[in-house]
Design a protein around this motif. Sequence first.
Motif, PDB file in Angstrom:
ATOM      1  N   ILE A 204       6.569  -3.433   6.823  1.00 20.24           N
ATOM      2  CA  ILE A 204       7.339  -4.167   7.826  1.00 20.24           C
ATOM      3  C   ILE A 204       7.546  -3.262   9.044  1.00 20.24           C
ATOM      4  N   TRP A 205       7.347  -3.820  10.218  1.00 22.36           N
ATOM      5  CA  TRP A 205       7.583  -3.058  11.444  1.00 22.36           C
ATOM      6  C   TRP A 205       8.617  -3.780  12.299  1.00 22.36           C
ATOM      7  N   LYS A 206       9.092  -3.057  13.306  1.00 24.58           N
ATOM      8  CA  LYS A 206      10.132  -3.592  14.172  1.00 24.58           C
ATOM      9  C   LYS A 206       9.556  -4.726  15.016  1.00 24.58           C
ATOM     10  N   LYS A 207      10.227  -5.850  14.993  1.00 25.22           N
ATOM     11  CA  LYS A 207       9.743  -7.034  15.694  1.00 25.22           C
ATOM     12  C   LYS A 207       9.974  -6.883  17.198  1.00 25.22           C
ATOM     13  N   ASN A 208       9.048  -7.399  17.981  1.00 21.77           N
ATOM     14  CA  ASN A 208       9.270  -7.461  19.425  1.00 21.77           C
ATOM     15  C   ASN A 208       9.343  -8.911  19.871  1.00 21.77           C
ATOM     16  N   ASP A 209       9.686  -9.108  21.127  1.00 23.76           N
ATOM     17  CA  ASP A 209       9.932 -10.465  21.625  1.00 23.76           C
ATOM     18  C   ASP A 209       8.680 -11.342  21.611  1.00 23.76           C
ATOM     19  N   LYS A 210       7.493 -10.719  21.561  1.00 23.62           N
ATOM     20  CA  LYS A 210       6.252 -11.494  21.592  1.00 23.62           C
ATOM     21  C   LYS A 210       5.929 -12.112  20.225  1.00 23.62           C
ATOM     22  N   ASP A 211       6.590 -11.619  19.163  1.00 22.37           N
ATOM     23  CA  ASP A 211       6.330 -12.143  17.815  1.00 22.37           C
ATOM     24  C   ASP A 211       7.009 -13.502  17.665  1.00 22.37           C
ATOM     25  N   THR A 212       6.211 -14.554  17.657  1.00 18.06           N
ATOM     26  CA  THR A 212       6.775 -15.903  17.514  1.00 18.06           C
ATOM     27  C   THR A 212       6.699 -16.405  16.075  1.00 18.06           C
ATOM     28  N   ILE A 213       5.675 -15.972  15.340  1.00 23.07           N
ATOM     29  CA  ILE A 213       5.540 -16.350  13.931  1.00 23.07           C
ATOM     30  C   ILE A 213       5.980 -15.166  13.069  1.00 23.07           C
ATOM     31  N   PRO A 214       6.940 -15.358  12.185  1.00 19.90           N
ATOM     32  CA  PRO A 214       7.417 -14.239  11.365  1.00 19.90           C
ATOM     33  C   PRO A 214       6.301 -13.597  10.551  1.00 19.90           C
ATOM     34  N   LYS A 215       6.349 -12.265  10.457  1.00 18.47           N
ATOM     35  CA  LYS A 215       5.424 -11.502   9.627  1.00 18.47           C
ATOM     36  C   LYS A 215       6.203 -11.035   8.399  1.00 18.47           C
ATOM     37  N   VAL A 216       5.653 -11.307   7.221  1.00 14.43           N
ATOM     38  CA  VAL A 216       6.384 -10.974   5.988  1.00 14.43           C
ATOM     39  C   VAL A 216       5.502 -10.171   5.043  1.00 14.43           C
ATOM     40  N   VAL A 217       6.187  -9.385   4.198  1.00 19.96           N
ATOM     41  CA  VAL A 217       5.545  -8.682   3.089  1.00 19.96           C
ATOM     42  C   VAL A 217       6.041  -9.332   1.810  1.00 19.96           C
ATOM     43  N   ILE A 218       5.124  -9.618   0.879  1.00 22.63           N
ATOM     44  CA  ILE A 218       5.514 -10.243  -0.378  1.00 22.63           C
ATOM     45  C   ILE A 218       5.274  -9.265  -1.531  1.00 22.63           C
ATOM     46  N   ASN A 219       5.906  -9.526  -2.673  1.00 27.88           N
ATOM     47  CA  ASN A 219       5.673  -8.656  -3.834  1.00 27.88           C
ATOM     48  C   ASN A 219       4.592  -9.249  -4.743  1.00 27.88           C
ATOM     49  N   GLU A 220       4.227  -8.493  -5.780  1.00 27.36           N
ATOM     50  CA  GLU A 220       3.150  -8.910  -6.688  1.00 27.36           C
ATOM     51  C   GLU A 220       3.439 -10.262  -7.334  1.00 27.36           C
ATOM     52  N   THR A 221       4.692 -10.448  -7.782  1.00 27.39           N
ATOM     53  CA  THR A 221       5.038 -11.680  -8.486  1.00 27.39           C
ATOM     54  C   THR A 221       4.850 -12.896  -7.592  1.00 27.39           C
ATOM     55  N   MET A 222       5.265 -12.797  -6.335  1.00 26.65           N
ATOM     56  CA  MET A 222       5.088 -13.913  -5.407  1.00 26.65           C
ATOM     57  C   MET A 222       3.602 -14.145  -5.144  1.00 26.65           C
ATOM     58  N   MET A 223       2.836 -13.058  -5.024  1.00 24.70           N
ATOM     59  CA  MET A 223       1.386 -13.169  -4.818  1.00 24.70           C
ATOM     60  C   MET A 223       0.750 -13.964  -5.959  1.00 24.70           C
ATOM     61  N   GLN A 224       1.153 -13.640  -7.190  1.00 19.85           N
ATOM     62  CA  GLN A 224       0.580 -14.326  -8.350  1.00 19.85           C
ATOM     63  C   GLN A 224       1.015 -15.786  -8.404  1.00 19.85           C
ATOM     64  N   LYS A 225       2.257 -16.079  -7.980  1.00 15.52           N
ATOM     65  CA  LYS A 225       2.710 -17.474  -7.944  1.00 15.52           C
ATOM     66  C   LYS A 225       1.940 -18.288  -6.907  1.00 15.52           C
ATOM     67  N   LEU A 226       1.432 -17.581  -5.892  1.00 15.03           N
ATOM     68  CA  LEU A 226       0.614 -18.245  -4.880  1.00 15.03           C
ATOM     69  C   LEU A 226      -0.840 -18.392  -5.334  1.00 15.03           C
ATOM     70  N   GLY A 227      -1.131 -17.915  -6.552  1.00 14.66           N
ATOM     71  CA  GLY A 227      -2.469 -18.063  -7.103  1.00 14.66           C
ATOM     72  C   GLY A 227      -3.457 -17.014  -6.643  1.00 14.66           C
ATOM     73  N   ILE A 228      -2.959 -15.882  -6.161  1.00 18.21           N
ATOM     74  CA  ILE A 228      -3.821 -14.808  -5.657  1.00 18.21           C
ATOM     75  C   ILE A 228      -3.747 -13.633  -6.625  1.00 18.21           C
ATOM     76  N   GLN A 229      -4.871 -13.089  -7.015  1.00 20.66           N
ATOM     77  CA  GLN A 229      -4.910 -11.963  -7.945  1.00 20.66           C
ATOM     78  C   GLN A 229      -5.189 -10.638  -7.247  1.00 20.66           C
ATOM     79  N   ASN A 230      -5.936 -10.670  -6.149  1.00 24.18           N
ATOM     80  CA  ASN A 230      -6.280  -9.454  -5.402  1.00 24.18           C
ATOM     81  C   ASN A 230      -5.364  -9.337  -4.186  1.00 24.18           C
TER      82      ASN A 230
END
Length: 788
Positions: A538-564
């Motif tokens: 995660i980095w410091k957001k600036n005013d140009k960022d209109t769409i949020p940037k997020v970091v997810i954990n392994e468990t959420m990744m797997q719930k989204l159906g992604i293994q890699n």
Amino acid sequence: MLKSYVVIAFRNIRRNLSYAFLNIFGLTLGVAACLIIFLVVRNELGYDGYNTKADRTYRVTLHALDFNANVSMAVIPAMRLDFPELEQTTQVFYQGDAMIRIGENRYNEHNVAFGDSQINKVFDYQWLAGDPNTALKEPNSVVLTESVAKKYFGNGNAIGKLMNFENQLDVKVTGIIKDQPANTSLPFSFLISLNSIEKNLKGAMGNFWAIMGGSYAYIVLPKNYSIQQLDKKMPAFIKKNWGADVEKAAVLPFQPLKDIHFDQRYINNIITPTSKDTYYALIGVALLIIITACINFINLATAQAIKRAKEVGMRKVLGASRPQLIKQFLGETTVLVLFSVLLGVGLCALFLSKAAAWMSINVDASQLTQPAVIGWIGAITLAVILLAGLYPSFVQSAFQPVDSFKNKNAAGSGKLTLRKGLVIGQFAISQIMIVGTLIVARQMDFFKNQDLGFDKEAVVSVGLPDMKKRDVFNQQVANYPGIKEISFSSGAPGFNSNFTSFSSVELGVPKDDVTEYKAIDEKFTDMFGLQMLAGQKIWKKNDKDTIPKVVINETMMQKLGIQNPQLALNKHVTLNGDQNATIVGVVKDFQSESKHKKRRSCVLEYNPNRFFMASIKIQPANMSQTISYINKKWSALYPESVFQFQFVDEHIANFYKQEQKVYVAFQLFSYIAIFIGCLGLYGLIAFAASQRTKEVGIRKVLGAPVSSIVALFTMEFIYLIAIAFVVAAPLGYYVMHNWLQNFAYHINIGPGIFIIAIASSFIIAAVTISYQAIKAATINPIKSLRDE
């Protein structure tokens, strides 16, 4: 005759003081331990049972994406309108920690809650002052517990006194109640009238999904009205008040009041729920202890029977009947047991406060005078008299006069077989206790020391009352020599902050699931040592960022159906139903809750509007000096608040307070059970040595060394320990394996634990036996061979 039995009983006790001491001491310890366990279990299993309407009281909960103990403030007003047949309803907004001000003095307090005027009709409170029907009717009213009233206003009348909460709310004391029992699932010290904060709750009063932290709803059913009747009406109730979409997405389950403390499905409980299995295990320990003490009594009594064979023969010759002899021997047992019970109750009263402190529970010696406890003491007394007295009485009264005078009694193989069986049982109990203690200890070590997925050492968490001063606080504190780093977030790892929904049509997950949400700054990942598996931190957001940037954990990744993890980058998720976000990184799972539950999905986002907490990593040296400096700067910035902090590792340790109680209890009572077993073993060895005096003398005359004679006594019990292990190992494994299933993450039970258990049994037995064996082996053979 009764007087005669008592007199003879005291004469025999005096004549066999060592035998009597071993029995009395063992029974005393057993009774004391059982009483302490009974009071502990009674306290813990009796949660909320003191309320007279407890059997008809239910908490209204929410089951949508998860089981939630909170419901919207809109639920109870709607139920009052739609279900007028309900006897009572009430709701409580639980705040927890709050700062109070009295005059110019400020204090941090816990257990602050807001309740409506119906709460006293649902729960039983003992009112010491004020009118229970009107105390919470008016806005800006507060009811205090007795201890809080004395703390702030002494022994004078606190009614009418003023207090301020959080520099926002001035309230007047309108009632005082006795302190609540420790076994309540709704503890509070300050209860403020709920209508005092109605203006702050307007947004939640009609919104079904406004699950405000601490909004607990309770109902009381009329008599002869089943909860199933009400449950069937709830789907239509939800649909009528909030629409068909909500009715499809949510359920309002009813949770019995007495089950709240033991239902581990729910999040947002005030008190961490625990498993009933824990207390059933303690009941099992109490039974094992008292059985061990009774086995001692039976073994020593039947061993002593040989010495009393001639007495029994003489009594029978003089006309004594077998029932009379049974009464006599039972009378002796009764005297011993009654004396032991009296000493046991005294010992319990003496050490109960220390045991309560060790196990962090609120029980005291005054409870020993309660009718239920007195009844339990009477039941223990009767059970021990029957368990420990009946068999020896029948054995001793069965001696035949002729055989008695020829010393042929009590040497039959049946009696020896039973005695050995009891010794095996005693060793098996000791080994089960050792196995249980080792497994609980290792699970506790697993809790405290296993990888949590982040670095928790030397990190202090401090709340921020005013986020506008966050940057100033950072500038004043960050450069202090004792501080390594500072990070701002909605909560450190281990501090649950918020939950939200997530979905992703792009990834084929159109239905909402639940995830933990953490707002963090750019320093959070490195300071807590979170391991990135792919992408960016995660980095410091600036005013140009209109769409949020997020970091997810392994468990959420797997719930989204992604293994890699690499394949998750630049994918999109929808948060909170309408917020689209881009995944820029994947972090390794880290533990935000206790290991009772599996790790949840988690999403991390830079969101300074939710930086409510500062996490400060400090140097190990001069910690107190560094915290004093933080306190000084924090207090200068927030003079209207009171500084408080918590180490992250201490916060995580609080997850396992209940298990710590169990560990301490297992340790304490295992030692008692093993010690009682050692007393009995010591007495049996002493008896065996006295019976084989001539044999030992002959062996010594023939040249046997002391070591071989000690081995002679020891080997008699070695195979008994081995047989006991065959019984104890599968039982210990079964019981502790089931206990471990209460945790999502737990140790595996390996063979090493059982090796330690049997080795410990051998060592304990060897130490117990050695003194008497060496003593018998070193007696002068001339004395041993004299006619007795």
